[in-house]
Design an enzyme around this catalytic site. Structure first.
Site, mmCIF file in Angstrom:
data_model
loop_
_atom_site.group_PDB
_atom_site.id
_atom_site.type_symbol
_atom_site.label_atom_id
_atom_site.label_comp_id
_atom_site.label_asym_id
_atom_site.label_seq_id
_atom_site.Cartn_x
_atom_site.Cartn_y
_atom_site.Cartn_z
ATOM 1 N N GLU A 83 0.834 -1.208 0.000
ATOM 2 C CA GLU A 83 0.000 0.000 0.000
ATOM 3 C C GLU A 83 0.870 1.260 0.000
ATOM 4 O OE1 GLU A 83 -3.080 -0.093 -0.541
ATOM 5 O OE2 GLU A 83 -3.574 -2.181 -0.091
ATOM 6 N N CYS A 146 -7.705 -1.856 8.076
ATOM 7 C CA CYS A 146 -6.325 -1.907 7.568
ATOM 8 C C CYS A 146 -5.797 -0.502 7.299
ATOM 9 C CB CYS A 146 -6.242 -2.762 6.307
ATOM 10 S SG CYS A 146 -6.487 -4.511 6.667
ATOM 11 N N HIS A 169 -1.287 -5.642 1.933
ATOM 12 C CA HIS A 169 -2.502 -6.449 1.860
ATOM 13 C C HIS A 169 -2.183 -7.772 1.177
ATOM 14 C CE1 HIS A 169 -5.848 -3.363 2.644
ATOM 15 N NE2 HIS A 169 -6.140 -4.425 3.356
#
Ligand code: PCA
Length: 206
Positions: A83, A146, A169
């Protein structure tokens, strides 16, 4: 204040009717290992925005880590997803990638709108692909737990600009595909290899 030699790795509890969450399975496997001169401390995080912020805050205060890598499950992803961005938005009612509903509100009032991950993303992607592990950069960690964990990790360590902090992720573990026959998945052993490679690469930068 003096920093420890701890590499904090977090994983989430199972949610959405799943029996496992690959993120915690992997964090647990790494717990206690020495990686590149750092010692991995794995912390399990409850699935919820406010709960995730509280848990990471407590872990940072307690362990004073040198690096933080958050892990989470994003069912439907085809690859290890590093991410890039965490946003100051919390929607307790949606899972990642489901979009943001009307109930979304700032995660931390008065804090910046977003942070970029403090990770050498191109290097990490290269290292993973070199090992023939599918990997990609992602521009949204959603607005659920998250993202909350990633945002809080970056916000709470914002003054330590050289400290690696980020979030990855993971796809469904192949065992979860029994419940999701049409969703992509990855063997847990490959995800474990991926996260170990990421941790080794990050430890080298410290
Ligand atoms: N995935 C969810 C929350 C916990 C997890 O593993 C998310 O992407 O926000």
């Amino acid at each position: 204040m003096a920093q420890s030699r701890i590499f904090l790795v977090t994983g989430f509890a199972a949610f959405g009717g799943e029996r496992i969450n690959p993120s915690w399975e992997i964090a647990l496997r790494l717990d206690g290992e020495e990686i590149g001169g750092l010692k991995v401390k794995s912390v399990k995080v409850p699935v919820g925005c406010a709960a995730a912020v509280r848990r990471i805050n407590a872990a940072i205060v307690r362990y004073r880590p040198r690096a933080i890598l958050g892990l989470g499950q994003a069912g439907g992803r085809t690859a290890i997803s590093i991410e890039k961005v965490a946003i100051n938005l919390a929607d307790e009612n949606t899972a990642a990638d489901d979009g943001v509903g009307a109930s979304a509100k700032p995660l931390i009032a008065g804090a910046p709108e977003a942070y970029f991950a403090r990770l050498p993303i191109p290097t990490l992607i290269r290292e993973l692909r070199r090992r023939e592990i599918p990997a990609q950069v992602s521009l949204s960690a959603g607005a659920y737990a998250c993202n909350a964990l990633m945002y809080a990790s970056l916000h709470l360590t914002r003054r330590r600009s050289a400290m690696p902090v980020g979030f990855i992720h993971l796809p469904y573990d192949a065992r979860q595909s029994a419940r999701h026959p049409n969703a992509p998945s990855m063997a847990l052993a490959m995800m474990e290899r991926a996260i170990r490679a990421v941790a080794e690469t990050l430890a080298c930068t410290i």
